[in-house]
Design an enzyme around this catalytic site. Structure first.
Site, PDB file in Angstrom:
ATOM      1  N   GLY A  59     -19.503   2.307 -33.737  1.00  0.00           N
ATOM      2  CA  GLY A  59     -19.198   2.896 -32.436  1.00  0.00           C
ATOM      3  C   GLY A  59     -20.307   2.691 -31.415  1.00  0.00           C
ATOM      4  N   SER A  60     -20.420   3.647 -30.485  1.00  0.00           N
ATOM      5  CA  SER A  60     -21.250   3.492 -29.294  1.00  0.00           C
ATOM      6  C   SER A  60     -22.739   3.382 -29.555  1.00  0.00           C
ATOM      7  CB  SER A  60     -21.009   4.664 -28.338  1.00  0.00           C
ATOM      8  OG  SER A  60     -19.645   4.727 -27.982  1.00  0.00           O
ATOM      9  N   ALA A  61     -23.187   3.616 -30.788  1.00  0.00           N
ATOM     10  CA  ALA A  61     -24.617   3.505 -31.090  1.00  0.00           C
ATOM     11  C   ALA A  61     -25.154   2.118 -30.783  1.00  0.00           C
ATOM     12  CB  ALA A  61     -24.870   3.853 -32.556  1.00  0.00           C
TER      13      ALA A  61
END
Length: 704
Positions: free
Chosen positions: A397-399
């Site tokens: 995800g957004s990491a």
């Protein structure tokens, strides 16, 4: 008349002379034979006596090797994580060409002084082998074999091995087993007969009593090859902590693993040697194994050992000094277990297969802690799985958005001073709107720093469209450069995402790349947009740690490592001189100016310390010194039934986080993932990040 008398006399004389001649001839032959014998004896005694005497007294010198204790594994502060516990043992060194009946007799004698605890590995075949090693039993059963099982149809003798197997087959039909006492002897016989010539094996190396040692020591002269010695076994002062990282060592019974036996034999190992079979124990086998002791034995012409002399007492294996501080490791493990237990209590782990965390020095690549909690969905039992950090892959995800922003600047579609983009959702035909988690219209436009703070998916997709020179018209098919996946992954790879990190552990996974084409062969535009905000390709957690470290240190992709140095063991048993020290390794340097990294760092600072209401980790702003981070939430899927690959797929959420601290002088970089939760409302990623950072500060005396 006189003439007749003369004739008779001649005949009589002839008869008298015939008998002595034959006797004389016989005497002559006997004399000749005795003479030849005397000459031969003289030749043997005088001329060749010394050489023949030397042959009688001849011996053969051979080298017998013995095992030495493995090296220890210590943490960064010198605390023993893995050591060796010495224990008494009864050993057997097998003479050359020793016969089964001799071992049978000796095994029976040993049972008078020794009790074997483990008989569960004794098979019926083992019992029969022992039974037939008694010459009387073997003779009796051989006599019962039909002639056709001993002699072939053409009259030739059937090989002894085949005859023996036929005897076993015959015995099996009526064999009722051995008595308890005989089983003891059979277990000893099995060990003896399984040994190689002039090799030393352990008859018993567990729970040897003082009485057993005393009685066997007293009767050593009547027990050829038997001796009292010591053995060792791995000890773990910290229990199961880090066992999945450290790995395991085979037992003497297991010996060399099948998948590497030829290579190990070529290196001088014996088949029953104990070797590292996984992870650090396997990776550093040649270091930990040490050098075997060497004993020169003198073997007489009767194949008995006449004398022995130690020519090299052996060198204990060298020790591994790890980069991990056990105190911090214990803290991270405890925090992970506690917070995962919260997720369990909240009912968020129905489809979860665990949680993982890793901490790394961003400047050197030294691993500071690795922890994993694997959840068995069937039994609901959790177990240590620190290796999941390197061998399990997840859509994070957004990491990963920091790498996306860096790629956009490196590609020239934005710059540190010109990076504001419209925050307009993407509309594709026959596809749900692609947007961020906040409501459409919340922001008209965002800078790169703000996009990281509020975790804008739209911003990352806008970067991908620009990098792919896409022609975007809402609700129309998008034409995008076919090399968009290659380009974006190329930038990600520079940070280590999708690449093996090179950590000094076997079994590291590379990651998983999703398809780049649709069923009709065209570029998968929607998937490229998903890739931009971390919702497509799968990475390992160690890759995330390497990526955030490269952000923190300003562009160096560091090779992670667990072994800081290798150190000998001194003659007094304490640590000796340093053999080698691991130097930090830069795998590649990201060719981007400092201003690019500053944009991403500022964005990650805002994730923790910003003021926007949609910031994703503001609950951590009270931690001082402050740090930078990026949270992630990915749409994921899990099987409803983990044991049925055809069961229904259930939509889940994978929650992640990367960060570095302190912000102004990064000393630790962390990566966290909670895969396949039913909900991330518990913010388990930020809860764990809080404990990992604050514990690191406390243990290392880092304050404001």
């Amino acid at each position: 008349m006189s003439v007749k008398i003369m004739k008779k006399k001649t005949k009589r004389n002839r008869e008298r002379s015939h008998i002595p001649f034959r006797l004389n001839f016989l005497f002559f032959i006997v004399f000749a034979l005795f003479a030849a014998l005397i000459i031969q004896l003289g030749r043997l005694q005088v001329l060749n006596g010394a050489s023949y005497q030397a042959m009688v007294n001849s011996t053969d010198k051979k080298i017998v090797t013995g095992n030495v204790p493995r090296g220890m594994v210590l943490d960064a502060k010198g605390r023993v994580l893995v050591g060796n516990s010495a224990k008494s043992a009864i050993t057997y060194t097998k003479n050359m060409n020793v016969l089964a009946d001799k071992m049978y007799a000796e095994a029976n004698q040993l049972t008078k002084y020794l009790t074997i605890d483990k008989l569960d590995t004794l098979t019926e075949r083992d019992q029969i082998d022992y039974y037939l090693s008694n010459p009387k039993n073997l003779k009796k059963w051989n006599a019962r074999l039909p002639k056709s099982r001993k002699v072939a149809a053409d009259g030739s003798k059937i090989p002894d091995k085949t005859v023996y197997q036929s005897t076993i087959d015959l015995v099996e039909k009526s064999f009722t087993g051995l008595s308890d006492k005989q089983k003891q002897a059979a277990a000893i016989f099995k060990i003896m007969s399984g040994a190689y010539q002039l090799s030393t094996v352990y008859i018993k190396n567990d729970n040897v009593t003082d009485k057993e040692i005393a009685e066997i020591s007293e009767h050593l002269t009547s027990l050829p090859g038997i001796n009292v010695g010591t053995d060792w076994e791995r000890s773990y002062p910290n229990g199961d902590s880090m066992r999945s990282i450290i790995g395991h060592v085979s037992t003497e019974e297991q010996g060399l693993p099948e998948d590497g036996i030829n290579s190990l034999l070529a290196q001088g190992y014996s088949r029953n040697d104990r070797v590292g079979t996984s992870y650090l124990e396997k990776q550093y086998e040649s270091i930990l194994h040490g050098s075997k002791s060497q004993t020169q034995v003198e073997v007489g012409n009767n194949n008995q050992i006449l004398s022995s002399k130690v020519v090299f007492k052996g060198q204990k294996g060298s020790n591994l000094n790890l980069t991990i501080d056990q105190a911090y490791q214990t803290k991270v493990e405890a925090a992970l277990k506690k917070i995962y237990a919260k997720a369990v209590a909240a009912g968020a782990t129905t489809y979860s297969d665990g949680a993982y965390a890793v901490a790394m020095n961003p400047k050197t690549g030294a691993i500071l802690a690795m922890a994993g909690e694997q959840n068995d969905r069937t039994t609901k039992q959790a177990s240590d799985d620190a290796l999941g950090v390197i061998n399990r892959t997840f859509v994070m995800g957004s990491a990963v958005k920091g790498a996306t922003v860096m790629g956009g600047m490196m590609d020239g579609v934005i710059s540190p001073t010109n990076n504001t983009l419209p925050d307009t959702p993407i509309y594709l035909p026959s596809t749900p709107v692609k947007k961020s988690v906040y409501p459409v219209g919340t922001f008209g436009s965002l800078s790169a720093q703000s996009a990281l703070e509020v975790s804008s998916n739209i911003y990352m997709m806008q970067l991908a469209l620009r990098e792919g020179k896409a022609e975007y018209i809402p609700n129309k098919s998008i034409k995008i450069s076919p090399d968009i996946f290659t380009k974006m992954r190329g930038y990600f790879n520079q940070f280590g995402l999708g690449q093996k990190t090179g950590i000094d552990l076997p079994g590291e996974a590379k990651g998983i790349e999703g398809p780049t084409l649709t069923d009709d062969g065209s570029t998968a535009v929607g998937s490229a947009l998903d890739l931009s905000y971390g919702n497509y390709d799968a990475y390992t957690l160690i890759q995330l740690a390497q990526y955030i470290s490269a952000i923190a240190n300003g562009g160096n992709r560091m090779k992670p490592y667990l072994v800081d140095s290798i150190q000998q063991t001194g003659t007094d048993g304490n640590l000796g001189k340093l053999e080698s020290k691991t130097s930090p390794t830069v795998l590649n340097t990201i060719n981007a100016p400092k201003s690019y990294f500053n944009v991403v760092k500022e964005g990650m600072y805002n994730v923790v310390n910003g003021t926007n209401a949609w910031g994703t980790a503001h609950t951590l702003k009270d931690i001082k010194p402050t740090f930078g981070a990026k949270t992630g939430t990915a749409q994921s899927f899990a099987r409803e039934d983990p044991n049925d690959s055809n069961s229904k797929q259930v939509e889940t959420v994978t929650s992640s986080l990367v960060g570095f601290a302190p912000y102004n002088d990064p000393q630790v970089a962390i990566a966290i993932v909670f895969p396949n939760l039913t909900s991330d409302e518990g913010h388990y990623n930020t809860l764990l990040a809080r404990e990992m950072i604050t514990d690191y500060y406390k243990l290392n005396n880092i304050s404001k």
